[in-house]
Scaffold this motif. Structure first.
Motif: not given
Length: 438
Positions: A348-349, A366-370, A375-377, A428-429
Protein backbone atom coordinates in the motif's frame (compact mmCIF):
# COMPACT_ATOMS: atom_id res chain seq x y z
CA UNK A 1 -3.40 2.38 54.18
CA UNK A 2 -7.18 2.11 54.15
CA UNK A 3 -7.61 4.77 56.79
CA UNK A 4 -8.70 7.97 55.10
CA UNK A 5 -12.33 7.10 54.33
CA UNK A 6 -14.63 4.58 55.97
CA UNK A 7 -16.27 1.96 53.79
CA UNK A 8 -19.99 2.54 53.21
CA UNK A 9 -19.62 6.20 54.13
CA UNK A 10 -20.49 8.98 51.70
CA UNK A 11 -18.79 11.99 50.13
CA UNK A 12 -20.32 14.91 48.27
CA UNK A 13 -19.48 15.99 44.74
CA UNK A 14 -18.97 19.62 43.82
CA UNK A 15 -22.30 19.51 41.99
CA UNK A 16 -24.13 18.31 45.12
CA UNK A 17 -24.49 14.59 44.40
CA UNK A 18 -23.84 11.91 47.01
CA UNK A 19 -21.17 9.30 46.26
CA UNK A 20 -21.00 6.15 48.42
CA UNK A 21 -17.71 4.37 49.20
CA UNK A 22 -17.88 0.63 48.45
CA UNK A 23 -14.38 -0.85 48.70
CA UNK A 24 -10.70 0.00 49.01
CA UNK A 25 -8.62 -0.41 45.83
CA UNK A 26 -5.13 0.72 46.84
CA UNK A 27 -2.89 3.54 47.92
CA UNK A 28 0.21 5.42 46.86
CA UNK A 29 2.35 8.38 47.77
CA UNK A 30 -0.42 10.95 47.39
CA UNK A 31 -3.50 9.22 48.73
CA UNK A 32 -5.87 6.30 48.49
CA UNK A 33 -8.19 5.06 45.75
CA UNK A 34 -11.62 3.54 46.40
CA UNK A 35 -14.34 1.96 44.36
CA UNK A 36 -17.49 4.03 44.80
CA UNK A 37 -20.96 4.40 43.34
CA UNK A 38 -22.49 7.59 41.97
CA UNK A 39 -26.10 7.69 40.75
CA UNK A 40 -26.06 3.90 40.61
CA UNK A 41 -22.93 3.73 38.45
CA UNK A 42 -19.51 2.41 39.59
CA UNK A 43 -16.74 4.98 39.72
CA UNK A 44 -13.25 5.42 41.17
CA UNK A 45 -12.48 7.96 43.91
CA UNK A 46 -9.06 9.20 44.93
CA UNK A 47 -8.73 10.89 48.33
CA UNK A 48 -5.56 12.81 49.20
CA UNK A 49 -3.46 12.52 52.32
CA UNK A 50 -3.75 15.78 54.35
CA UNK A 51 -0.29 17.00 53.37
CA UNK A 52 -1.09 16.47 49.67
CA UNK A 53 -4.46 18.21 49.75
CA UNK A 54 -2.97 21.62 49.01
CA UNK A 55 -4.63 24.66 47.42
CA UNK A 56 -2.25 24.25 44.46
CA UNK A 57 -3.36 20.64 43.95
CA UNK A 58 -6.99 21.67 44.13
CA UNK A 59 -6.46 24.44 41.61
CA UNK A 60 -4.63 22.04 39.29
CA UNK A 61 -7.52 19.57 39.47
CA UNK A 62 -10.04 22.29 38.73
CA UNK A 63 -8.04 23.19 35.60
CA UNK A 64 -7.88 19.59 34.43
CA UNK A 65 -11.59 19.01 35.06
CA UNK A 66 -12.42 22.17 33.12
CA UNK A 67 -10.20 21.17 30.17
CA UNK A 68 -11.48 17.59 29.98
CA UNK A 69 -9.55 14.50 28.84
CA UNK A 70 -7.41 14.62 25.68
CA UNK A 71 -9.00 11.29 24.61
CA UNK A 72 -10.79 8.25 25.96
CA UNK A 73 -7.45 6.62 26.84
CA UNK A 74 -7.20 8.73 30.00
CA UNK A 75 -8.99 7.99 33.30
CA UNK A 76 -9.36 11.73 33.72
CA UNK A 77 -10.52 13.67 36.82
CA UNK A 78 -14.27 14.24 36.51
CA UNK A 79 -15.31 16.14 39.63
CA UNK A 80 -13.99 17.22 43.03
CA UNK A 81 -15.45 15.64 46.17
CA UNK A 82 -15.46 16.54 49.86
CA UNK A 83 -16.62 14.79 53.04
CA UNK A 84 -18.38 16.17 56.08
CA UNK A 85 -16.12 16.18 59.13
CA UNK A 86 -13.01 15.11 57.17
CA UNK A 87 -10.37 17.62 56.15
CA UNK A 88 -9.11 17.67 52.60
CA UNK A 89 -10.67 16.59 49.32
CA UNK A 90 -10.55 14.05 46.54
CA UNK A 91 -11.82 13.58 43.03
CA UNK A 92 -13.79 11.13 40.91
CA UNK A 93 -12.51 9.41 37.77
CA UNK A 94 -13.66 6.53 35.54
CA UNK A 95 -13.13 3.08 37.03
CA UNK A 96 -10.54 0.93 35.29
CA UNK A 97 -12.04 -2.17 33.68
CA UNK A 98 -10.87 -5.56 34.95
CA UNK A 99 -9.51 -6.58 31.54
CA UNK A 100 -6.72 -3.99 31.80
CA UNK A 101 -3.51 -5.25 33.39
CA UNK A 102 -0.40 -3.40 34.52
CA UNK A 103 2.99 -3.55 32.84
CA UNK A 104 4.17 -4.83 36.23
CA UNK A 105 2.06 -7.92 35.45
CA UNK A 106 4.03 -8.27 32.21
CA UNK A 107 7.36 -7.87 34.01
CA UNK A 108 6.40 -10.60 36.49
CA UNK A 109 5.03 -12.88 33.75
CA UNK A 110 1.53 -12.92 35.16
CA UNK A 111 0.32 -12.22 31.62
CA UNK A 112 1.77 -13.34 28.30
CA UNK A 113 0.55 -11.06 25.48
CA UNK A 114 1.59 -11.58 21.88
CA UNK A 115 3.66 -9.16 19.82
CA UNK A 116 0.55 -7.82 18.08
CA UNK A 117 -1.04 -6.78 21.39
CA UNK A 118 2.25 -5.29 22.61
CA UNK A 119 2.66 -3.34 19.39
CA UNK A 120 -0.88 -2.00 19.59
CA UNK A 121 -0.40 -1.05 23.25
CA UNK A 122 2.74 0.89 22.30
CA UNK A 123 0.98 2.57 19.38
CA UNK A 124 -1.93 3.63 21.59
CA UNK A 125 0.48 4.95 24.22
CA UNK A 126 2.21 7.09 21.60
CA UNK A 127 -1.17 8.29 20.34
CA UNK A 128 -2.42 9.09 23.85
CA UNK A 129 0.60 11.19 24.79
CA UNK A 130 0.57 12.90 21.39
CA UNK A 131 -3.02 13.98 22.13
CA UNK A 132 -2.07 15.14 25.62
CA UNK A 133 0.97 17.12 24.45
CA UNK A 134 -1.04 18.66 21.62
CA UNK A 135 -3.17 20.37 24.28
CA UNK A 136 -0.08 22.01 25.80
CA UNK A 137 0.04 19.56 28.73
CA UNK A 138 2.82 17.37 30.10
CA UNK A 139 2.26 14.20 32.10
CA UNK A 140 5.45 14.46 34.25
CA UNK A 141 5.36 10.87 35.53
CA UNK A 142 5.16 8.42 32.63
CA UNK A 143 6.00 5.02 34.14
CA UNK A 144 4.68 1.48 34.06
CA UNK A 145 2.76 2.00 37.29
CA UNK A 146 0.51 4.54 35.58
CA UNK A 147 -0.37 2.59 32.44
CA UNK A 148 -2.64 -0.43 31.97
CA UNK A 149 -3.36 -2.46 28.84
CA UNK A 150 -5.54 -5.32 27.64
CA UNK A 151 -3.15 -8.22 26.94
CA UNK A 152 -5.54 -9.58 24.29
CA UNK A 153 -6.16 -6.42 22.25
CA UNK A 154 -3.47 -3.93 23.30
CA UNK A 155 -6.05 -1.29 24.29
CA UNK A 156 -4.60 1.04 26.93
CA UNK A 157 -5.75 3.24 29.81
CA UNK A 158 -3.65 5.93 31.50
CA UNK A 159 -4.35 6.62 35.17
CA UNK A 160 -3.02 9.04 37.84
CA UNK A 161 -3.74 12.04 35.65
CA UNK A 162 -4.03 14.45 38.58
CA UNK A 163 -0.34 15.37 38.21
CA UNK A 164 -0.73 16.46 34.60
CA UNK A 165 0.24 20.12 34.22
CA UNK A 166 0.41 22.84 31.63
CA UNK A 167 3.80 22.51 29.96
CA UNK A 168 6.31 25.03 31.28
CA UNK A 169 4.04 26.56 33.92
CA UNK A 170 4.82 26.52 37.62
CA UNK A 171 7.09 24.39 39.77
CA UNK A 172 6.12 21.05 41.20
CA UNK A 173 7.53 18.45 43.51
CA UNK A 174 6.57 15.77 40.96
CA UNK A 175 9.75 14.80 39.11
CA UNK A 176 8.69 11.36 37.94
CA UNK A 177 9.41 7.75 38.82
CA UNK A 178 13.03 6.62 39.26
CA UNK A 179 14.41 4.85 36.16
CA UNK A 180 11.96 6.75 33.95
CA UNK A 181 13.15 10.29 34.71
CA UNK A 182 15.04 12.03 31.90
CA UNK A 183 18.82 12.45 32.50
CA UNK A 184 18.65 16.25 32.63
CA UNK A 185 16.01 16.05 35.38
CA UNK A 186 18.09 13.47 37.30
CA UNK A 187 21.05 15.89 37.11
CA UNK A 188 18.88 18.75 38.38
CA UNK A 189 19.26 20.75 35.18
CA UNK A 190 15.62 20.74 34.06
CA UNK A 191 12.06 20.32 35.25
CA UNK A 192 9.52 17.85 33.83
CA UNK A 193 8.18 18.92 30.43
CA UNK A 194 6.92 17.48 27.18
CA UNK A 195 10.56 16.89 26.20
CA UNK A 196 11.23 14.84 29.33
CA UNK A 197 7.92 13.02 28.74
CA UNK A 198 9.36 11.84 25.42
CA UNK A 199 12.31 10.21 27.19
CA UNK A 200 10.01 8.51 29.72
CA UNK A 201 7.75 7.29 26.90
CA UNK A 202 10.73 5.71 25.12
CA UNK A 203 11.78 3.95 28.35
CA UNK A 204 8.23 2.69 28.82
CA UNK A 205 8.10 1.35 25.26
CA UNK A 206 11.45 -0.39 25.70
CA UNK A 207 10.16 -2.02 28.89
CA UNK A 208 6.97 -3.05 27.08
CA UNK A 209 8.80 -4.74 24.20
CA UNK A 210 11.94 -6.02 25.95
CA UNK A 211 10.88 -6.42 29.61
CA UNK A 212 14.07 -4.61 30.58
CA UNK A 213 15.45 -1.10 31.13
CA UNK A 214 17.45 0.42 28.25
CA UNK A 215 20.29 1.68 30.48
CA UNK A 216 20.77 -1.34 32.76
CA UNK A 217 23.65 -3.48 31.49
CA UNK A 218 27.22 -4.19 32.56
CA UNK A 219 27.49 -0.88 34.45
CA UNK A 220 24.44 -1.68 36.55
CA UNK A 221 25.76 -5.20 37.19
CA UNK A 222 29.04 -3.77 38.51
CA UNK A 223 27.35 -1.55 41.11
CA UNK A 224 27.82 -2.95 44.62
CA UNK A 225 25.67 -0.42 46.46
CA UNK A 226 22.70 0.82 44.47
CA UNK A 227 22.44 4.12 46.37
CA UNK A 228 21.47 7.61 45.18
CA UNK A 229 24.94 8.52 43.80
CA UNK A 230 25.04 5.24 41.86
CA UNK A 231 21.57 5.83 40.41
CA UNK A 232 22.48 9.40 39.50
CA UNK A 233 25.51 8.16 37.53
CA UNK A 234 23.61 5.36 35.81
CA UNK A 235 20.51 7.34 34.84
CA UNK A 236 21.78 10.94 34.89
CA UNK A 237 25.44 11.86 34.58
CA UNK A 238 26.77 8.79 32.70
CA UNK A 239 23.82 7.13 30.94
CA UNK A 240 24.72 4.65 28.18
CA UNK A 241 22.32 2.63 26.05
CA UNK A 242 22.86 -1.10 26.45
CA UNK A 243 22.86 -1.49 22.65
CA UNK A 244 24.72 1.71 21.73
CA UNK A 245 26.30 0.84 18.36
CA UNK A 246 29.34 3.06 19.08
CA UNK A 247 30.04 1.98 22.67
CA UNK A 248 29.73 -1.57 23.99
CA UNK A 249 30.78 -0.76 27.57
CA UNK A 250 27.24 -1.28 28.90
CA UNK A 251 26.09 -4.39 27.06
CA UNK A 252 23.57 -6.70 28.81
CA UNK A 253 25.18 -9.42 30.92
CA UNK A 254 24.16 -12.99 30.18
CA UNK A 255 22.43 -14.53 33.16
CA UNK A 256 21.39 -11.12 34.53
CA UNK A 257 19.84 -9.30 31.58
CA UNK A 258 18.57 -12.20 29.50
CA UNK A 259 15.29 -10.54 28.49
CA UNK A 260 17.17 -7.79 26.66
CA UNK A 261 19.53 -10.29 25.02
CA UNK A 262 16.64 -12.45 23.81
CA UNK A 263 14.21 -9.79 22.61
CA UNK A 264 16.52 -7.24 20.95
CA UNK A 265 17.48 -9.42 17.94
CA UNK A 266 13.88 -10.59 17.41
CA UNK A 267 12.69 -7.17 16.30
CA UNK A 268 13.17 -5.76 12.79
CA UNK A 269 15.90 -3.23 12.07
CA UNK A 270 13.50 -0.29 11.71
CA UNK A 271 12.34 -0.67 15.33
CA UNK A 272 15.84 -1.14 16.70
CA UNK A 273 16.93 2.02 14.87
CA UNK A 274 14.23 4.01 16.67
CA UNK A 275 15.45 2.82 20.05
CA UNK A 276 19.06 3.60 19.10
CA UNK A 277 17.96 7.14 18.26
CA UNK A 278 15.99 7.46 21.49
CA UNK A 279 18.86 6.34 23.71
CA UNK A 280 21.89 7.80 21.93
CA UNK A 281 21.11 11.24 20.46
CA UNK A 282 18.03 11.42 22.67
CA UNK A 283 20.07 10.88 25.83
CA UNK A 284 22.21 13.94 25.13
CA UNK A 285 19.85 16.24 23.26
CA UNK A 286 16.20 16.48 24.34
CA UNK A 287 15.29 17.91 20.93
CA UNK A 288 16.66 14.80 19.18
CA UNK A 289 14.28 12.46 20.97
CA UNK A 290 11.84 10.25 19.12
CA UNK A 291 8.52 12.07 18.82
CA UNK A 292 5.19 10.45 19.64
CA UNK A 293 4.22 10.56 15.95
CA UNK A 294 7.42 8.71 15.01
CA UNK A 295 6.77 6.00 17.58
CA UNK A 296 3.20 5.72 16.34
CA UNK A 297 4.30 5.20 12.73
CA UNK A 298 7.04 2.73 13.70
CA UNK A 299 4.73 0.63 15.86
CA UNK A 300 2.05 0.56 13.15
CA UNK A 301 4.75 -0.75 10.80
CA UNK A 302 5.75 -3.33 13.42
CA UNK A 303 2.19 -4.66 13.70
CA UNK A 304 1.88 -4.98 9.92
CA UNK A 305 5.23 -6.83 9.76
CA UNK A 306 4.06 -9.75 11.93
CA UNK A 307 3.79 -13.17 10.28
CA UNK A 308 3.53 -16.65 11.73
CA UNK A 309 5.82 -19.65 11.69
CA UNK A 310 4.13 -22.48 9.81
CA UNK A 311 5.69 -25.06 12.12
CA UNK A 312 5.06 -23.71 15.62
CA UNK A 313 2.82 -20.67 15.06
CA UNK A 314 5.17 -18.18 16.74
CA UNK A 315 4.94 -14.54 15.69
CA UNK A 316 7.94 -13.41 13.63
CA UNK A 317 8.66 -10.12 11.86
CA UNK A 318 9.21 -9.29 8.21
CA UNK A 319 12.56 -7.49 8.17
CA UNK A 320 13.60 -6.22 4.74
CA UNK A 321 17.16 -5.58 5.93
CA UNK A 322 17.54 -9.13 7.23
CA UNK A 323 15.89 -10.47 4.05
CA UNK A 324 18.47 -8.73 1.90
CA UNK A 325 21.31 -9.95 4.11
CA UNK A 326 19.98 -13.50 3.77
CA UNK A 327 19.88 -13.44 -0.01
CA UNK A 328 16.11 -13.05 -0.13
CA UNK A 329 15.41 -15.87 2.33
CA UNK A 330 13.43 -15.05 5.51
CA UNK A 331 15.63 -17.20 7.75
CA UNK A 332 14.51 -19.37 10.64
CA UNK A 333 11.81 -18.96 13.27
CA UNK A 334 13.20 -17.55 16.49
CA UNK A 335 11.17 -20.06 18.51
CA UNK A 336 11.54 -23.46 16.80
CA UNK A 337 14.40 -22.68 14.38
CA UNK A 338 12.45 -24.10 11.43
CA UNK A 339 12.72 -22.33 8.07
CA UNK A 340 10.13 -19.58 7.67
CA UNK A 341 7.83 -19.27 4.69
CA UNK A 342 6.46 -15.82 3.99
CA UNK A 343 2.74 -15.29 3.33
CA UNK A 344 1.33 -13.04 0.61
CA UNK A 345 2.07 -9.37 1.23
CA UNK A 346 -0.05 -6.32 0.38
CA UNK A 347 1.85 -3.25 -0.81
CA UNK A 348 0.00 0.00 0.00
CA UNK A 349 2.17 2.84 -1.25
CA UNK A 350 5.35 2.63 0.81
CA UNK A 351 3.75 0.34 3.39
CA UNK A 352 3.68 -3.45 3.46
CA UNK A 353 1.09 -5.59 5.27
CA UNK A 354 1.62 -9.31 5.82
CA UNK A 355 -1.53 -11.20 4.78
CA UNK A 356 -1.80 -13.79 7.53
CA UNK A 357 -4.81 -15.97 8.27
CA UNK A 358 -6.00 -13.39 10.80
CA UNK A 359 -4.98 -10.13 9.08
CA UNK A 360 -7.51 -7.34 9.06
CA UNK A 361 -7.28 -4.00 7.27
CA UNK A 362 -8.64 -0.84 8.85
CA UNK A 363 -9.24 2.77 7.90
CA UNK A 364 -5.61 3.25 8.95
CA UNK A 365 -4.61 1.23 5.86
CA UNK A 366 -7.30 2.23 3.36
CA UNK A 367 -8.22 5.86 4.12
CA UNK A 368 -5.44 8.50 4.19
CA UNK A 369 -7.76 10.84 6.12
CA UNK A 370 -8.17 8.35 8.98
CA UNK A 371 -4.63 7.28 9.79
CA UNK A 372 -4.30 5.21 13.01
CA UNK A 373 -8.02 4.50 13.08
CA UNK A 374 -8.34 0.83 14.05
CA UNK A 375 -11.93 1.03 15.25
CA UNK A 376 -13.60 -1.15 12.57
CA UNK A 377 -12.08 -3.65 10.11
CA UNK A 378 -12.71 -2.83 6.44
CA UNK A 379 -11.18 -6.04 5.07
CA UNK A 380 -10.18 -9.44 6.42
CA UNK A 381 -8.24 -12.45 5.19
CA UNK A 382 -10.56 -15.47 5.23
CA UNK A 383 -10.41 -19.08 4.09
CA UNK A 384 -12.80 -20.15 1.33
CA UNK A 385 -15.77 -21.89 3.02
CA UNK A 386 -15.89 -24.72 0.43
CA UNK A 387 -12.23 -24.91 -0.56
CA UNK A 388 -9.89 -25.46 2.42
CA UNK A 389 -6.47 -23.95 1.87
CA UNK A 390 -7.75 -21.30 -0.54
CA UNK A 391 -7.57 -17.85 0.99
CA UNK A 392 -9.07 -14.54 0.01
CA UNK A 393 -9.51 -10.94 1.10
CA UNK A 394 -13.11 -10.12 2.04
CA UNK A 395 -14.56 -6.66 1.57
CA UNK A 396 -16.05 -5.62 4.92
CA UNK A 397 -16.51 -1.98 3.92
CA UNK A 398 -19.54 -0.27 2.42
CA UNK A 399 -17.68 0.62 -0.78
CA UNK A 400 -16.98 -1.32 -3.96
CA UNK A 401 -13.39 -2.33 -4.75
CA UNK A 402 -11.98 -2.78 -8.24
CA UNK A 403 -9.58 -5.69 -8.78
CA UNK A 404 -7.16 -6.08 -11.67
CA UNK A 405 -5.77 -9.61 -12.03
CA UNK A 406 -2.26 -10.41 -13.23
CA UNK A 407 -3.65 -11.17 -16.72
CA UNK A 408 -5.30 -7.76 -16.92
CA UNK A 409 -8.87 -8.86 -16.26
CA UNK A 410 -10.86 -6.35 -14.20
CA UNK A 411 -13.79 -7.08 -11.90
CA UNK A 412 -15.66 -5.41 -9.09
CA UNK A 413 -15.51 -6.67 -5.53
CA UNK A 414 -18.76 -5.61 -3.89
CA UNK A 415 -19.18 -5.26 -0.11
CA UNK A 416 -19.41 -8.70 1.45
CA UNK A 417 -17.57 -10.36 -1.45
CA UNK A 418 -14.00 -11.66 -1.57
CA UNK A 419 -11.09 -11.83 -3.99
CA UNK A 420 -8.59 -14.67 -4.04
CA UNK A 421 -5.06 -14.00 -2.84
CA UNK A 422 -2.73 -14.22 -5.83
CA UNK A 423 0.49 -12.53 -6.80
CA UNK A 424 0.43 -9.31 -8.85
CA UNK A 425 -3.27 -8.65 -8.19
CA UNK A 426 -3.98 -4.93 -7.93
CA UNK A 427 -6.87 -3.60 -5.86
CA UNK A 428 -8.34 -0.12 -6.00
CA UNK A 429 -9.80 0.30 -2.53
CA UNK A 430 -11.17 3.73 -3.32
CA UNK A 431 -8.69 6.26 -2.00
CA UNK A 432 -5.63 3.96 -2.14
CA UNK A 433 -4.39 1.22 -4.42
CA UNK A 434 -2.79 -1.98 -3.21
CA UNK A 435 -0.89 -4.77 -4.89
CA UNK A 436 -0.60 -8.33 -3.63
CA UNK A 437 2.88 -9.78 -3.82
CA UNK A 438 4.44 -13.11 -2.98
Amino acid sequence: MHQLLQLHSSVQTASGHVCRIESFIGGGGQGEVYRARLDGQPIALKWYFPEQATPAQRQSLETLIRKGPPSGHFLWPLELVSASGIAGFGYLMPLREARYKGIVDLMKRRIDPGFRALGMAGLQLAQAFLELHAQGLCYRDIAFGNVFFDPDTGDIQVCDNDNVAIDGEGASGVLGTPRFIAPEVVRGEASPSTQTDLFSLSVLLFYLLHIHHPLEGAREAAIKCFDLPAMTRLYGSEPLFIFDPADDANRPVKGLHDNALVYWPLYPAFLRERFVQAFTQGLQDPHARVRESEWRATLAQLIDAIHYCGACGAENFYDLEALRAGGGQPGACWSCRQALRLPFRLRLGRELVMLNHDTRLFAHHLDPQRRYDYSQPLAAVQEHPQQPGVWGLKNLSHSKWVMTAADGQVRDVEPGRSLSLASDVKIQFGLVEGEIRV
